[in-house]
Design a protein around this motif. Structure first.
Motif, PDB file in Angstrom:
ATOM      1  N   HIS A 102      24.662   0.890 -10.556  1.00 46.57           N
ATOM      2  CA  HIS A 102      23.465   0.062 -10.449  1.00 46.57           C
ATOM      3  C   HIS A 102      22.212   0.933 -10.424  1.00 46.57           C
ATOM      4  O   HIS A 102      22.194   2.005  -9.808  1.00 46.57           O
ATOM      5  CB  HIS A 102      23.506  -0.785  -9.181  1.00 46.57           C
ATOM      6  CG  HIS A 102      24.457  -1.931  -9.254  1.00 46.57           C
ATOM      7  ND1 HIS A 102      24.719  -2.764  -8.185  1.00 46.57           N
ATOM      8  CD2 HIS A 102      25.219  -2.409 -10.282  1.00 46.57           C
ATOM      9  CE1 HIS A 102      25.593  -3.693  -8.534  1.00 46.57           C
ATOM     10  NE2 HIS A 102      25.917  -3.492  -9.804  1.00 46.57           N
ATOM     11  N   ASN A 103      21.161   0.459 -11.099  1.00 47.43           N
ATOM     12  CA  ASN A 103      19.852   1.049 -10.872  1.00 47.43           C
ATOM     13  C   ASN A 103      19.485   0.778  -9.418  1.00 47.43           C
ATOM     14  O   ASN A 103      20.005  -0.157  -8.802  1.00 47.43           O
ATOM     15  CB  ASN A 103      18.804   0.432 -11.795  1.00 47.43           C
ATOM     16  CG  ASN A 103      19.202   0.530 -13.264  1.00 47.43           C
ATOM     17  OD1 ASN A 103      19.818   1.498 -13.687  1.00 47.43           O
ATOM     18  ND2 ASN A 103      18.839  -0.481 -14.045  1.00 47.43           N
ATOM     19  N   ARG A 104      18.563   1.585  -8.873  1.00 45.45           N
ATOM     20  CA  ARG A 104      18.247   1.408  -7.456  1.00 45.45           C
ATOM     21  C   ARG A 104      16.735   1.340  -7.217  1.00 45.45           C
ATOM     22  O   ARG A 104      15.976   2.101  -7.817  1.00 45.45           O
ATOM     23  CB  ARG A 104      18.820   2.564  -6.629  1.00 45.45           C
ATOM     24  CG  ARG A 104      20.338   2.654  -6.606  1.00 45.45           C
ATOM     25  CD  ARG A 104      20.967   1.508  -5.813  1.00 45.45           C
ATOM     26  NE  ARG A 104      22.405   1.698  -5.677  1.00 45.45           N
ATOM     27  CZ  ARG A 104      22.960   2.346  -4.666  1.00 45.45           C
ATOM     28  NH1 ARG A 104      22.209   2.860  -3.706  1.00 45.45           N
ATOM     29  NH2 ARG A 104      24.274   2.488  -4.605  1.00 45.45           N
ATOM     30  N   LEU A 105      16.350   0.438  -6.330  1.00 42.43           N
ATOM     31  CA  LEU A 105      14.964   0.324  -5.878  1.00 42.43           C
ATOM     32  C   LEU A 105      14.937   0.524  -4.372  1.00 42.43           C
ATOM     33  O   LEU A 105      15.680  -0.138  -3.639  1.00 42.43           O
ATOM     34  CB  LEU A 105      14.388  -1.052  -6.237  1.00 42.43           C
ATOM     35  CG  LEU A 105      12.959  -1.331  -5.751  1.00 42.43           C
ATOM     36  CD1 LEU A 105      11.951  -0.389  -6.394  1.00 42.43           C
ATOM     37  CD2 LEU A 105      12.581  -2.790  -6.031  1.00 42.43           C
ATOM     38  N   TYR A 106      14.076   1.433  -3.917  1.00 39.59           N
ATOM     39  CA  TYR A 106      13.948   1.726  -2.492  1.00 39.59           C
ATOM     40  C   TYR A 106      12.535   1.404  -2.022  1.00 39.59           C
ATOM     41  O   TYR A 106      11.549   1.913  -2.576  1.00 39.59           O
ATOM     42  CB  TYR A 106      14.258   3.197  -2.208  1.00 39.59           C
ATOM     43  CG  TYR A 106      15.701   3.568  -2.429  1.00 39.59           C
ATOM     44  CD1 TYR A 106      16.633   3.478  -1.396  1.00 39.59           C
ATOM     45  CD2 TYR A 106      16.145   3.999  -3.668  1.00 39.59           C
ATOM     46  CE1 TYR A 106      17.963   3.816  -1.599  1.00 39.59           C
ATOM     47  CE2 TYR A 106      17.473   4.343  -3.882  1.00 39.59           C
ATOM     48  CZ  TYR A 106      18.379   4.246  -2.850  1.00 39.59           C
ATOM     49  OH  TYR A 106      19.696   4.580  -3.052  1.00 39.59           O
ATOM     50  N   GLY A 133       0.781  -1.232   0.000  1.00 41.91           N
ATOM     51  CA  GLY A 133       0.000   0.000   0.000  1.00 41.91           C
ATOM     52  C   GLY A 133       0.809   1.276   0.000  1.00 41.91           C
ATOM     53  O   GLY A 133       0.231   2.371  -0.034  1.00 41.91           O
ATOM     54  N   LYS A 134       2.133   1.174   0.011  1.00 42.93           N
ATOM     55  CA  LYS A 134       2.994   2.356   0.000  1.00 42.93           C
ATOM     56  C   LYS A 134       3.790   2.407  -1.298  1.00 42.93           C
ATOM     57  O   LYS A 134       4.233   1.369  -1.796  1.00 42.93           O
ATOM     58  CB  LYS A 134       3.937   2.352   1.210  1.00 42.93           C
ATOM     59  CG  LYS A 134       3.219   2.462   2.553  1.00 42.93           C
ATOM     60  CD  LYS A 134       4.184   2.589   3.697  1.00 42.93           C
ATOM     61  CE  LYS A 134       4.880   1.287   4.041  1.00 42.93           C
ATOM     62  NZ  LYS A 134       3.995   0.322   4.711  1.00 42.93           N
ATOM     63  N   LEU A 135       3.997   3.610  -1.804  1.00 41.29           N
ATOM     64  CA  LEU A 135       4.691   3.787  -3.077  1.00 41.29           C
ATOM     65  C   LEU A 135       6.201   3.699  -2.885  1.00 41.29           C
ATOM     66  O   LEU A 135       6.786   4.452  -2.101  1.00 41.29           O
ATOM     67  CB  LEU A 135       4.327   5.131  -3.711  1.00 41.29           C
ATOM     68  CG  LEU A 135       2.880   5.280  -4.187  1.00 41.29           C
ATOM     69  CD1 LEU A 135       2.652   6.696  -4.724  1.00 41.29           C
ATOM     70  CD2 LEU A 135       2.558   4.243  -5.267  1.00 41.29           C
ATOM     71  N   ASP A 136       6.819   2.788  -3.607  1.00 39.54           N
ATOM     72  CA  ASP A 136       8.262   2.613  -3.583  1.00 39.54           C
ATOM     73  C   ASP A 136       8.874   3.386  -4.754  1.00 39.54           C
ATOM     74  O   ASP A 136       8.174   3.818  -5.671  1.00 39.54           O
ATOM     75  CB  ASP A 136       8.583   1.126  -3.668  1.00 39.54           C
ATOM     76  CG  ASP A 136       7.774   0.318  -2.655  1.00 39.54           C
ATOM     77  OD1 ASP A 136       7.935   0.555  -1.449  1.00 39.54           O
ATOM     78  OD2 ASP A 136       6.949  -0.524  -3.087  1.00 39.54           O
ATOM     79  N   LEU A 137      10.188   3.579  -4.744  1.00 44.36           N
ATOM     80  CA  LEU A 137      10.852   4.412  -5.740  1.00 44.36           C
ATOM     81  C   LEU A 137      11.955   3.647  -6.455  1.00 44.36           C
ATOM     82  O   LEU A 137      12.787   2.984  -5.811  1.00 44.36           O
ATOM     83  CB  LEU A 137      11.448   5.665  -5.081  1.00 44.36           C
ATOM     84  CG  LEU A 137      10.443   6.649  -4.487  1.00 44.36           C
ATOM     85  CD1 LEU A 137      11.166   7.751  -3.720  1.00 44.36           C
ATOM     86  CD2 LEU A 137       9.571   7.256  -5.584  1.00 44.36           C
ATOM     87  N   PHE A 138      11.962   3.755  -7.775  1.00 42.75           N
ATOM     88  CA  PHE A 138      12.996   3.147  -8.613  1.00 42.75           C
ATOM     89  C   PHE A 138      13.714   4.244  -9.383  1.00 42.75           C
ATOM     90  O   PHE A 138      13.078   5.165  -9.915  1.00 42.75           O
ATOM     91  CB  PHE A 138      12.386   2.156  -9.603  1.00 42.75           C
ATOM     92  CG  PHE A 138      13.373   1.603 -10.606  1.00 42.75           C
ATOM     93  CD1 PHE A 138      14.166   0.523 -10.292  1.00 42.75           C
ATOM     94  CD2 PHE A 138      13.515   2.198 -11.861  1.00 42.75           C
ATOM     95  CE1 PHE A 138      15.091   0.023 -11.205  1.00 42.75           C
ATOM     96  CE2 PHE A 138      14.424   1.708 -12.772  1.00 42.75           C
ATOM     97  CZ  PHE A 138      15.220   0.617 -12.447  1.00 42.75           C
ATOM     98  N   PHE A 139      15.050   4.139  -9.476  1.00 43.62           N
ATOM     99  CA  PHE A 139      15.851   5.118 -10.191  1.00 43.62           C
ATOM    100  C   PHE A 139      16.710   4.415 -11.242  1.00 43.62           C
ATOM    101  O   PHE A 139      17.479   3.499 -10.922  1.00 43.62           O
ATOM    102  CB  PHE A 139      16.766   5.887  -9.229  1.00 43.62           C
ATOM    103  CG  PHE A 139      16.019   6.653  -8.169  1.00 43.62           C
ATOM    104  CD1 PHE A 139      15.546   7.929  -8.417  1.00 43.62           C
ATOM    105  CD2 PHE A 139      15.770   6.072  -6.932  1.00 43.62           C
ATOM    106  CE1 PHE A 139      14.845   8.633  -7.452  1.00 43.62           C
ATOM    107  CE2 PHE A 139      15.071   6.771  -5.952  1.00 43.62           C
ATOM    108  CZ  PHE A 139      14.607   8.053  -6.214  1.00 43.62           C
ATOM    109  N   ALA A 140      16.574   4.831 -12.499  1.00 41.07           N
ATOM    110  CA  ALA A 140      17.448   4.334 -13.561  1.00 41.07           C
ATOM    111  C   ALA A 140      18.799   5.026 -13.443  1.00 41.07           C
ATOM    112  O   ALA A 140      18.873   6.219 -13.139  1.00 41.07           O
ATOM    113  CB  ALA A 140      16.829   4.613 -14.924  1.00 41.07           C
ATOM    114  N   ASN A 141      19.864   4.284 -13.722  1.00 46.36           N
ATOM    115  CA  ASN A 141      21.214   4.825 -13.543  1.00 46.36           C
ATOM    116  C   ASN A 141      22.046   4.629 -14.800  1.00 46.36           C
ATOM    117  O   ASN A 141      21.774   3.742 -15.618  1.00 46.36           O
ATOM    118  CB  ASN A 141      21.896   4.140 -12.360  1.00 46.36           C
ATOM    119  CG  ASN A 141      22.973   4.986 -11.717  1.00 46.36           C
ATOM    120  OD1 ASN A 141      23.218   6.120 -12.136  1.00 46.36           O
ATOM    121  ND2 ASN A 141      23.607   4.460 -10.687  1.00 46.36           N
TER     122      ASN A 141
END
Length: 546
Positions: free
Chosen positions: A93-97, A70-78
């Protein structure tokens, strides 16, 4: 006829009335809470003296609930040290939080298996296999990646098995249900036919100032369209659909039913050449209609450096409008939808030309930041060339911007909102409610710099958030239209510059205290009317037939 003196006095009063802003509601304010959030990502673009064009172009990101809590996670392309398929190391590395709540995040990149490959540019999220878990597509130089969410905290690279082929340089992507079969198809935005050996010297040799070359020195590419076959694989229909017949220099894409015929159309920003508007003819074929529709070029008739794009019903007439970011001096064109696939350039009428012509924009969001029922603008800004100060009176690094909708015209409130001090080489931007408090927050990326995590701390009106659950349609209802009080909201995950948000539809209600009526037109064609049970809450609507 008026006496001259009287006419002058009346005209002067009119000018004063136009120039004097009426009393306005409070301005939303934001605080960068990146420090202490657990998000330590820095966009590694690997700048070199050779000024490889790929170095200045990354920065896409995504917000989505990857683990279903139910919470929005964040992905960043690198980026990467080179355009090679293999990442050069953890820095790239790309990152997922994972969102832990309270603006605290945990790096789950390795556990999720999304460190990636290539010089990644952006992200596009959607549940393409309708299994209840949001999947992830990452366009890149060096090969894109399609990740299937396994539902156990991990993703699986299914690119080859799914039949997704690469191009020399993909920047962005968008998910859509082109044939309304309940399965999401993939549109990939391709930029230039670039390789490390294709780079040339651009700039001033006498002063030994080398800059990133203009895209005019490179050949463009056609975009790609992959039809979802429903068995975990995709069919490349770029040629039979008509998409491959048009060569552009694509940067980003927006999906909406622009002509109101019940089918998803695709708008593509092109860098330095006319934009594309692919009209969905029959669910199988697309017709490029941008010039006739009035969105290929701004009203002054020259292509601009179109970067990011956002779609929303800006004018509250029930039709999706289009806002595009570009470089300083070009304005950020606002294309107003007049119906029947006809648009007009409403940039000056909306008073957007002034505040945007002095900026260079990349990421963009059309969102109700103060919940007053009107769509506002947020942009991520920076010039494309890091030595621009040596050639013209422009700055490379810029603050982000917020332009509030004051009822048909926009006011620059960047200073009051608290964003003015954060000057960087901004690229990606998304607007999403990260703490579920009914106020939209902002997240931006910048080249060689940390993420900016802008928590909304200011005043805002009432709101509702609407989550769709499709049965005959795709699971998240992408392609649906949600209408609240005459305002239409297109359900899409494509946004801004090479970025993506899969979240409930956010509707600002201002001072309203009564629950509004909600009308959902599903991708399947079904229409559904729902009475909201209240305000300041999340509402989930399931398509009839479950």
């Amino acid at each position: 006829m008026f006496p001259l003196r009287l006419f002058t006095a009346v005209a002067l009063l009119g000018m004063i009335a136009l120039a004097s802003p009426r009393a306005q509601p409070g301005v939303p304010t934001f605080e960068n809470v990146q420090a202490g959030s657990g998000i330590d990502f820095t966009l590694a673009h690997a700048p070199t003296a050779d000024k490889r064009l790929i170095e200045t172009m990354p920065g896409g990101l995504a917000a989505f609930d990857y683990d279903g809590d139910g919470k929005l996670d964040l992905f960043f392309a690198n980026g990467n040290a080179s355009p090679a398929a293999a990442k050069a190391g953890p820095t790239f590395h790309n990152r997922l939080y994972r969102n832990l709540g309270g603006f605290k995040f945990e790096d789950v990149t390795e556990a999720a298996g999304v460190a990636g490959r290539g010089f990644a540019m952006g992200a596009a999220v959607a549940d393409y296999d309708n299994d209840g878990h949001t999947d992830l597509f990452v366009p890149a130089v060096g090969g894109p990646t399609l990740y299937r969410n396994l539902g156990n905290g991990r993703f699986e690279d299914v690119t080859a098995r799914a039949g997704i082929t690469s191009s020399p340089w993909s920047v962005a992507a968008a998910w859509l249900d082109m044939d309304r079969d309940g399965r999401l198809d993939l549109f990939v935005v391709n930029y230039l036919d670039w390789s490390p050996t294709a780079d040339r010297f651009c700039g001033d040799r006498l002063r030994d100032l080398r800059v990133y070359c203009h895209p005019k020195f490179y050949t463009g590419l056609p975009n790609q369209l992959f039809r979802n076959k429903g068995d975990g694989t995709f069919e490349d229909v770029s040629t039979p659909s008509g998409i491959a017949a048009h060569v552009g220099k694509g940067m980003s894409a927006a999906v909406a039913d622009f002509d109101g015929d019940g089918r998803d159309d695709v708008f593509v920003t092109n860098d330095g050449v006319p934009n594309f508007l692919f009209r969905n003819v029959d669910g199988k074929r697309f017709e490029e209609s941008a010039l006739l529709a009035g969105v290929a070029l701004p009203a002054f008739g020259r292509p601009v450096s179109s970067m990011g794009v956002a779609v929303h019903d800006v004018t509250a007439d029930g039709r999706p409008d289009v806002l595009v970011t570009a470089l300083k001096g070009e304005t950020f064109p606002l294309y107003v939808n007049d119906g029947q696939l006809m648009f007009h350039d409403g940039t000056h009428q909306a008073r957007l030309a002034g505040p945007t012509s002095v900026r260079s924009g990349w990421g963009v969001a059309l969102a109700d930041l103060d919940n007053d029922g009107r769509v506002d603008v947020a942009t991520a800004n920076s010039h494309v060339n890091d030595l621009i100060e040596h050639f013209e009176t422009s700055s490379y690094k810029e603050p982000n911007a917020i332009l509030l909708n004051r009822g048909g015209t926009f006011e620059d409130v960047t200073m009051q909102a608290g964003l003015k001090s954060a000057v960087a080489a901004h690229r990606g931007l998304i607007a999403a409610d990260l703490d579920a408090d009914g106020r939209l927050d902002l997240v931006t990326t910048s080249l060689g710099g940390p993420v900016e995590l802008w928590k909304h701390t200011g005043p805002a009106g009432h709101w509702i958030a609407i989550r769709l659950r499709g049965t005959a349609s795709n699971r998240d209802g992408l392609g649906a239209t949600v209408t609240v009080g005459g305002r239409a909201f297109t359900v899409t995950s494509a946004t801004g510059y090479a970025s993506s948000v899969l979240a409930p539809v956010h509707v600002g209600l201002g001072g309203a205290t009564a629950a509004p009526k909600i009308v959902v037109t599903w991708p399947s064609g079904r229409a559904q009317t729902v009475e909201a049970p209240g305000i300041d809450r999340l509402i989930e609507i399931t398509e009839p037939g479950a």
